[in-house]
Every structure is written in structure tokens, then in C-alpha cells.
Design a protein around this motif. Structure first.
Motif, PDB file in Angstrom:
ATOM      1  N   SER A   6      18.011  44.803 -39.581  1.00 23.77           N
ATOM      2  CA  SER A   6      18.638  44.141 -38.433  1.00 23.77           C
ATOM      3  C   SER A   6      18.507  42.620 -38.508  1.00 23.77           C
ATOM      4  O   SER A   6      19.232  41.899 -37.814  1.00 23.77           O
ATOM      5  CB  SER A   6      18.017  44.645 -37.129  1.00 23.77           C
ATOM      6  N   PHE A  19      26.974  55.341 -41.249  1.00 23.04           N
ATOM      7  CA  PHE A  19      27.119  55.157 -39.810  1.00 23.04           C
ATOM      8  C   PHE A  19      25.946  55.809 -39.093  1.00 23.04           C
ATOM      9  O   PHE A  19      25.616  56.968 -39.339  1.00 23.04           O
ATOM     10  CB  PHE A  19      28.449  55.734 -39.323  1.00 23.04           C
ATOM     11  N   GLU A  43      25.784  53.706 -33.130  1.00 21.41           N
ATOM     12  CA  GLU A  43      26.471  52.457 -32.822  1.00 21.41           C
ATOM     13  C   GLU A  43      26.259  51.369 -33.875  1.00 21.41           C
ATOM     14  O   GLU A  43      26.713  50.252 -33.711  1.00 21.41           O
ATOM     15  CB  GLU A  43      25.990  51.936 -31.461  1.00 21.41           C
ATOM     16  N   ARG A  44      25.553  51.695 -34.939  1.00 24.99           N
ATOM     17  CA  ARG A  44      25.252  50.719 -35.993  1.00 24.99           C
ATOM     18  C   ARG A  44      25.739  51.263 -37.335  1.00 24.99           C
ATOM     19  O   ARG A  44      25.942  52.455 -37.500  1.00 24.99           O
ATOM     20  CB  ARG A  44      23.747  50.450 -36.067  1.00 24.99           C
ATOM     21  N   ARG A  99      24.666  50.944 -41.453  1.00 23.37           N
ATOM     22  CA  ARG A  99      23.691  50.477 -42.456  1.00 23.37           C
ATOM     23  C   ARG A  99      24.469  50.232 -43.737  1.00 23.37           C
ATOM     24  O   ARG A  99      25.162  51.112 -44.243  1.00 23.37           O
ATOM     25  CB  ARG A  99      22.606  51.518 -42.658  1.00 23.37           C
ATOM     26  N   GLU A 109      21.867  45.992 -41.320  1.00 24.33           N
ATOM     27  CA  GLU A 109      22.316  46.885 -40.265  1.00 24.33           C
ATOM     28  C   GLU A 109      23.100  46.049 -39.269  1.00 24.33           C
ATOM     29  O   GLU A 109      22.583  45.076 -38.725  1.00 24.33           O
ATOM     30  CB  GLU A 109      21.104  47.531 -39.593  1.00 24.33           C
ATOM     31  N   VAL A 110      24.370  46.406 -39.074  1.00 21.62           N
ATOM     32  CA  VAL A 110      25.246  45.646 -38.190  1.00 21.62           C
ATOM     33  C   VAL A 110      25.914  46.602 -37.208  1.00 21.62           C
ATOM     34  O   VAL A 110      25.885  47.818 -37.391  1.00 21.62           O
ATOM     35  CB  VAL A 110      26.324  44.864 -38.989  1.00 21.62           C
ATOM     36  N   THR A 111      26.534  46.048 -36.184  1.00 25.97           N
ATOM     37  CA  THR A 111      27.255  46.889 -35.233  1.00 25.97           C
ATOM     38  C   THR A 111      28.519  47.433 -35.901  1.00 25.97           C
ATOM     39  O   THR A 111      29.013  46.883 -36.897  1.00 25.97           O
ATOM     40  CB  THR A 111      27.657  46.095 -33.980  1.00 25.97           C
ATOM     41  N   VAL A 112      29.047  48.498 -35.319  1.00 25.40           N
ATOM     42  CA  VAL A 112      30.298  49.071 -35.830  1.00 25.40           C
ATOM     43  C   VAL A 112      31.408  48.028 -35.720  1.00 25.40           C
ATOM     44  O   VAL A 112      32.226  47.888 -36.633  1.00 25.40           O
ATOM     45  CB  VAL A 112      30.658  50.365 -35.060  1.00 25.40           C
ATOM     46  N   ALA A 113      31.419  47.272 -34.621  1.00 28.82           N
ATOM     47  CA  ALA A 113      32.443  46.236 -34.435  1.00 28.82           C
ATOM     48  C   ALA A 113      32.348  45.172 -35.527  1.00 28.82           C
ATOM     49  O   ALA A 113      33.370  44.744 -36.076  1.00 28.82           O
ATOM     50  CB  ALA A 113      32.300  45.600 -33.052  1.00 28.82           C
ATOM     51  N   ALA A 114      31.127  44.743 -35.867  1.00 30.79           N
ATOM     52  CA  ALA A 114      30.959  43.727 -36.916  1.00 30.79           C
ATOM     53  C   ALA A 114      31.410  44.272 -38.269  1.00 30.79           C
ATOM     54  O   ALA A 114      32.075  43.573 -39.037  1.00 30.79           O
ATOM     55  CB  ALA A 114      29.505  43.272 -36.987  1.00 30.79           C
ATOM     56  N   SER A 153      33.649  46.517 -38.829  1.00 23.14           N
ATOM     57  CA  SER A 153      35.111  46.590 -38.798  1.00 23.14           C
ATOM     58  C   SER A 153      35.720  45.201 -38.954  1.00 23.14           C
ATOM     59  O   SER A 153      36.648  45.002 -39.738  1.00 23.14           O
ATOM     60  CB  SER A 153      35.560  47.228 -37.487  1.00 23.14           C
TER      61      SER A 153
END
Length: 164
Positions: A89, A115, A118-119, A121, A133-138, A140
């Protein structure tokens, strides 16, 4: 007293007060759960609990990683063998070389995306290899896909050194 034998770190952390870690037939750590989570004593244990872990030698805050590459740490202690730890993170991803205060900037290719609710890896084949580890939005927005080029950056203050 209860003795639970498991290969699942989630089980161990959920029910244990103390953990005895056996690696390749030998005890590598026997400590309270909090100590194992904050100061794992081997690369295998660190990776098992989800941390980036690089074994190497530190001198003047620079860890020369055994497998190649360097990691800059805020540590100013004496020269010694260490395990450099960074939480996924704490690693930021970029499509082009980032500017800013991060002293660790690594270029590489995405090798794995996993996946986790909500994160996401992301494992990057850099020198040394790094996991973010990033957000799904990041993920995308960055259009992260296996084989794609990416830059990983993390601050020297994110690097925790454990003597080995």
C-alpha cells in the motif's frame, strides 16, 4: 493452552497470541503475533504476510539487494545485513517516470494482477521486483495490464529495516 498447526497466516493471526514459524524444517521466528507482523525475520515470512521484502546489506541508508538493485531507506544506522520491508500500500504506480520526493523509483513490467475486493495487487518485474496495492479505480485509470510498462515509487520513510 492450544497448539494449532496451519499454513494460513490469517488463521494464525486470528487465534494466536504467539506464533512459531517453521521454514524449511527450522524455527525462524518464535514471537508474539504483533512482533511477527511488524518485524518478520525472513523473506518468506514477510512475503507470507503480504510485504515486499528484500534481503541485502545497508550502508548509509542504501540497501544493496542480494538479487540486484538498491532500495533507499531513511535508516542511518551502522552497516549491517537487513531485510528491507515495504507494504504494498506504500507503493504508488505511474505510467511515466514520476517526479517528486520518492527516493525509490523503479521501472518494470506488470507480471501479475490480483483483485482483492476493492483493491488490486500488482506484481512488477523491476530491479528489485516490487508489489503494489492500488484501488480498482486507480488500476483502471492507469490501464494496468499484464505485460504493460509501469513505474513504481515509494518513499525512503516507507522502508522498514529488520536486522537479520
Amino acid at each position: 493452552v492450544t497448539l494449532l498447526v496451519t499454513h494460513d497466516p490469517v488463521d494464525a493471526v486470528a487465534v494466536a497470541d504467539r506464533v512459531l514459524v517453521v521454514e524449511q524444517g527450522g524455527v525462524v521466528q518464535d514471537a508474539p503475533v504483533a512482533d511477527v507482523l511488524t518485524a518478520p525475520r525472513s523473506t518468506w515470512v514477510a512475503e507470507l504476510i503480504g510485504l515486499n521484502a528484500w534481503r541485502g546489506a545497508v550502508r548509509d541508508g542504501v540497501v544493496t539487494v542480494a538479487g540486484g538493485g538498491v532500495v533507499v531507506a531513511a535508516d542511518t544506522g551502522p552497516p549491517r545485513d537487513v531485510l528491507a520491508l515495504v507494504p504494498p500500500s506504500g507503493v504508488a504506480l505511474h505510467r511515466s517516470r514520476p517526479e517528486g520526493s520518492a527516493r525509490n523509483v523503479l521501472a518494470g513490467r506488470v507480471t501479475t494482477t490480483t483483485f482483492l475486493a476493492e483493491r488490486v495487487r500488482i506484481v512488477i518485474d523491476a530491479m528489485p521486483p516490487v508489489t503494489a496495492e492500488v484501488t480498482v479505480a486507480a488500476a483502471s485509470e492507469l490501464r494496468l495490464a499484464e505485460g504493460g510498462e509501469v513505474w513504481a515509487a515509494f518513499k525512503a520513510t516507507e522502508v522498514r529495516l529488520v536486522d537479520v
